[in-house]
Design a protein around this motif. Structure first.
Motif, PDB file in Angstrom:
ATOM      1  N   ASP A  82      36.056   7.160 -48.514  1.00 24.25           N
ATOM      2  CA  ASP A  82      35.424   6.997 -47.209  1.00 24.25           C
ATOM      3  C   ASP A  82      35.385   8.295 -46.406  1.00 24.25           C
ATOM      4  OD1 ASP A  82      35.104   4.249 -47.711  1.00 24.25           O
ATOM      5  OD2 ASP A  82      37.148   3.842 -46.977  1.00 24.25           O
ATOM      6  N   GLY A  83      35.873   9.372 -47.008  1.00 18.58           N
ATOM      7  CA  GLY A  83      35.877  10.659 -46.324  1.00 18.58           C
ATOM      8  C   GLY A  83      37.062  10.846 -45.397  1.00 18.58           C
ATOM      9  N   GLU A  84      38.049   9.971 -45.484  1.00 16.53           N
ATOM     10  CA  GLU A  84      39.253  10.086 -44.653  1.00 16.53           C
ATOM     11  C   GLU A  84      40.247  11.032 -45.316  1.00 16.53           C
ATOM     12  OE1 GLU A  84      39.761   8.642 -41.593  1.00 16.53           O
ATOM     13  OE2 GLU A  84      37.665   7.989 -41.762  1.00 16.53           O
ATOM     14  N   TRP A  85      40.880  11.870 -44.517  1.00 12.75           N
ATOM     15  CA  TRP A  85      41.849  12.841 -45.022  1.00 12.75           C
ATOM     16  C   TRP A  85      43.042  12.104 -45.611  1.00 12.75           C
ATOM     17  CZ3 TRP A  85      46.898  14.407 -43.784  1.00 12.75           C
ATOM     18  CH2 TRP A  85      47.292  15.657 -44.286  1.00 12.75           C
ATOM     19  N   VAL A  86      43.476  12.533 -46.812  1.00  9.67           N
ATOM     20  CA  VAL A  86      44.623  11.930 -47.493  1.00  9.67           C
ATOM     21  C   VAL A  86      45.813  12.887 -47.454  1.00  9.67           C
ATOM     22  CG1 VAL A  86      45.503  11.056 -49.703  1.00  9.67           C
ATOM     23  CG2 VAL A  86      43.151  10.559 -49.011  1.00  9.67           C
ATOM     24  N   SER A  87      45.589  14.122 -47.889  1.00 12.34           N
ATOM     25  CA  SER A  87      46.664  15.118 -47.919  1.00 12.34           C
ATOM     26  C   SER A  87      46.048  16.503 -48.013  1.00 12.34           C
ATOM     27  CB  SER A  87      47.601  14.883 -49.113  1.00 12.34           C
ATOM     28  OG  SER A  87      46.908  15.121 -50.322  1.00 12.34           O
ATOM     29  N   GLY A  88      46.900  17.509 -47.883  1.00 11.30           N
ATOM     30  CA  GLY A  88      46.430  18.887 -48.025  1.00 11.30           C
ATOM     31  C   GLY A  88      46.996  19.790 -46.962  1.00 11.30           C
TER      32      GLY A  88
END
Length: 136
Positions: A82-88
């Protein structure tokens, strides 16, 4: 996984100008970086980053002199479907900072430095008769 070229700006007081060096715009808590471009390939992002240069502007306001530092960097981030940030948040590389020591009246560049401390040391160590200044 995306490799994003991000732009970040930080104001640094004249008193704290020795903090101006690569990565200095990330050394604050209230960041709001702008995503300039996004890549699927890290090498493409790093190659594109070479076309960006950091910028330093000396300004003055009610609180006195300060510097506005703009940097670009490649940051690795993972997003879901969905284009939501997960990690990084891992930064791979920053744009280059160039502070030149310039001699008048020839306007010859005597040296190029990547941080304010080295540039000011060179300026203070200059012992010839002509005037010199730092150019950003």
């Amino acid at each position: 996984m995306k490799y994003e070229i991000r732009k970040n700006v930080r104001e640094i007081s004249y008193k704290n100008r020795m903090q101006i060096k690569q990565g200095c715009t990330l050394e604050q808590n209230n960041q709001d970086p702008e995503v300039i471009k996004s890549f699927d390939d890290k090498d493409e992002a790093l190659n594109e980053l070479k076309s960006y240069n950091s910028d330093i502007c000396k300004l003055s306001g009610g609180a006195g002199a300060y510097y506005a530092v703009t940097e670009y960097y490649v940051e690795e981030n993972e997003y879901d479907e969905d284009g939501e940030w997960v990690s990084g948040g891992d930064v791979w590389e920053f744009s280059e900072i160039k502070i030149e020591l310039v001699e008048k009246p020839s306007y010859e560049t005597l040296g190029v430095y990547s941080d304010m401390e080295s540039a000011e040391n060179a300026l203070n160590d200059y012992e010839r008769e002509n005037e010199v200044y730092l150019s950003f």
